[in-house]
Write a protein that holds these residues in place. Structure first.
Motif, short mmCIF file in Angstrom:
data_model
loop_
_atom_site.label_atom_id
_atom_site.label_comp_id
_atom_site.label_asym_id
_atom_site.label_seq_id
_atom_site.Cartn_x
_atom_site.Cartn_y
_atom_site.Cartn_z
N LEU A 100 3.27 5.90 -5.67
CA LEU A 100 3.01 6.05 -7.23
C LEU A 100 2.11 7.18 -7.47
CD1 LEU A 100 3.12 2.28 -8.43
CD2 LEU A 100 5.08 3.98 -8.57
N ASP A 101 0.89 6.97 -6.63
CA ASP A 101 -0.04 7.93 -6.96
C ASP A 101 0.32 9.52 -6.70
OD1 ASP A 101 -1.96 5.99 -7.42
OD2 ASP A 101 -2.84 5.69 -5.37
N ARG A 102 1.06 9.54 -5.50
CA ARG A 102 1.54 10.69 -5.19
C ARG A 102 2.71 11.28 -6.09
NH1 ARG A 102 0.67 15.58 -3.10
NH2 ARG A 102 2.37 16.70 -1.89
N GLY A 114 1.93 1.78 -3.56
CA GLY A 114 0.80 2.41 -4.30
C GLY A 114 0.66 3.82 -4.06
N TYR A 115 0.72 4.06 -2.80
CA TYR A 115 0.47 5.78 -2.45
C TYR A 115 1.54 6.54 -3.08
CZ TYR A 115 1.02 9.91 0.20
OH TYR A 115 1.00 11.18 0.66
N ARG A 155 2.04 4.32 -14.12
CA ARG A 155 1.41 3.12 -14.43
C ARG A 155 1.11 2.86 -15.83
NH1 ARG A 155 -0.83 4.23 -9.01
NH2 ARG A 155 -0.62 2.62 -7.70
N ASP A 175 1.53 9.34 -14.93
CA ASP A 175 1.02 8.33 -14.40
C ASP A 175 1.99 7.03 -14.76
OD1 ASP A 175 -0.10 6.11 -13.10
OD2 ASP A 175 -1.97 6.17 -14.16
N ASN A 230 0.87 -1.13 -0.08
CA ASN A 230 -0.02 0.00 0.04
C ASN A 230 0.83 1.08 -0.08
OD1 ASN A 230 -2.25 -1.48 -0.05
ND2 ASN A 230 -2.67 -1.40 2.34
N ALA A 278 2.22 10.57 -9.35
CA ALA A 278 1.55 11.13 -10.63
C ALA A 278 0.80 12.54 -10.31
CB ALA A 278 0.45 10.20 -11.03
N GLU A 279 0.48 12.47 -8.92
CA GLU A 279 -0.24 14.02 -8.53
C GLU A 279 0.77 14.96 -8.65
OE1 GLU A 279 -1.86 15.67 -4.36
OE2 GLU A 279 -2.01 13.69 -4.77
#
Length: 412
Positions: free
Chosen positions: A385-387, A382-383, A397, A395, A379, A389-390
């Motif tokens: 990677l999202d951060r 995952g967080y 992914r 992205d 997790n 992208a933000e």
């Protein structure tokens, strides 16, 4: 028979064959035997009558005992005639109880030159001489008259004369061989250096590059692979690498160019090349370009290697075949600066996010594998990677987002 043209002072020109020519006058017709030395002179003359058979026996021994003289390396008529001439020259010296003359030493120097031009190492040539002396002495012993005590005693005294010839002739030959080898090496170093400079400059369409390549054993129409090396201590490393390359499959031209060593190879084995480099420069940073066709391909392979070297970690080995993307991007940093600026800034300020992106890309685009590599929870990866992208708008992914992200991270 090849040319008998010759020069003075430092020896002879390539191809001269004084020692293979029959002397204009048979030296035995003019032998001057010292008083009381007649018995040894008669033994020497007796051996001389069978000089052709003795020479052939010596040649057989040389080919069997000295690997560098394997059949076919030196023309049989060349080595046989040279051995015969040398042995007969020594026999005349024994009969006259004297050391070799300057003229006789000049002839032996010529042989040293020719053997160097034929690529024979000096230790092999000296070993061949030693075999000749050995068999000559045995022939002299066999020619002793039975129960002739005086002749036996005198022949033992003649050993001093024989070993004087051994020393003087071997020294003259080895010296001429060494001088010729140095000249050949200097010529080859210059040719290799010029060949690489032509590749660097792109001046490869004229006749010079092709001619130089052929003189170095490189076929301009075949494929080339270029390797560049950082970490050499001095020019001697390139010299030692070139020496080692002679024992490898294929043809090599090794030169020093600024702080780098450049190795142009044809039909070489990559693993053998790298092993030879590591043997000479253990901590070298090595980069190899793609195998490419022709002289233009050689120039392109050189560019491959130089670009790869820039993205290869110190003391490791990089190949363009694997590092092509980063090597190519690294050469376009100025052009891509604006494109990657956001990612560079984020990677610099948030290295833990960049670390997650790299782990994700390096481990099959698997969050769980990346987490295992980073020793964090999935997790968490995952967080991150999202951060990423933000903050960047890319992205990781997606293919496009991941490539752009990794390029920015490498730039950072």
């Amino acid at each position: 028979m090849v040319s008998s043209e010759r020069t003075t002072a430092d020896g002879v020109v390539p191809g001269s064959t004084i020692d293979l020519e029959q002397p204009p006058v048979d030296p035995w017709d003019e032998v001057q035997v010292p008083a009381g030395w007649e018995a040894v002179a008669a033994i020497a003359r007796r051996v001389s009558r069978g000089i052709d058979d003795l020479a052939m026996h010596v040649v057989t021994c040389i080919e069997a005992e000295v690997p560098a003289y394997a059949p076919g390396v030196v023309p049989l008529d060349d080595i046989h005639a040279s051995v015969a001439r040398t042995l007969d020259m020594i026999l005349v010296g024994i009969a006259e109880r004297r050391a070799p003359t300057d003229a006789e030493l000049t002839i032996r120097r010529e042989l040293g030159v020719r053997r160097a031009l034929q690529g024979l190492p000096v230790d092999a040539v000296v070993a061949a001489y030693d075999i000749g002396y050995r068999e000559l002495w045995l022939a002299l012993v066999r020619a002793l008259p039975p129960a002739d005590t005086q002749a036996t005693t005198q022949l033992l005294e003649a050993a001093t004369t024989v070993w004087s010839w051994v020393h003087d002739v071997s020294t003259a030959m080895a010296s001429a061989h060494a001088q010729t080898t140095r000249r050949l090496e200097a010529r080859d170093v210059g040719a290799r250096q010029r060949f690489v400079e032509l590749l660097v400059a792109g001046d490869i369409d004229g006749p010079e590059a092709g001619s130089l390549g052929r003189s170095l054993g490189l076929d301009p129409g075949e494929s080339f692979t270029v390797t560049v090396v950082r970490g050499a201590t001095d020019d001697h490393d390139a010299v030692e690498l070139q020496r080692r390359a002679h024992a490898l499959a294929g043809a090599y031209a090794v030169v020093t160019r600024g702080p780098l060593v450049v190795i142009v190879a044809q039909e070489g084995v990559a693993e053998e090349t790298i092993a030879a480099i590591r043997a000479v420069i253990p901590d070298a940073t090595i980069a190899t370009g793609l195998e490419r066709l022709g002289l233009r391909g050689a120039r392109a392979s050189l560019t491959d290697a130089e670009l790869t070297l820039e993205v290869t970690p110190e003391a490791t080995t990089g190949v363009f075949d694997e590092s092509w993307l980063w090597a190519t991007l690294n050469g376009s940093q100025e052009r891509l600066r604006g494109l990657l600026a956001v990612g560079v800034d984020v990677a610099t300020k948030h290295p833990h996010l960049a670390e997650a992106v790299v782990a994700f890309g390096d481990h099959g685009f698997s969050v769980s594998e990346a987490a295992r590599r980073l020793e964090v929870h999935a997790n968490t990866v995952g967080y991150r990677l999202d951060r990423w992208a933000e903050l960047t708008g890319w992205d990781p992914r997606t293919f496009a987002g991941l490539v752009r992200s990794l390029a920015a991270i490498r730039s950072a």
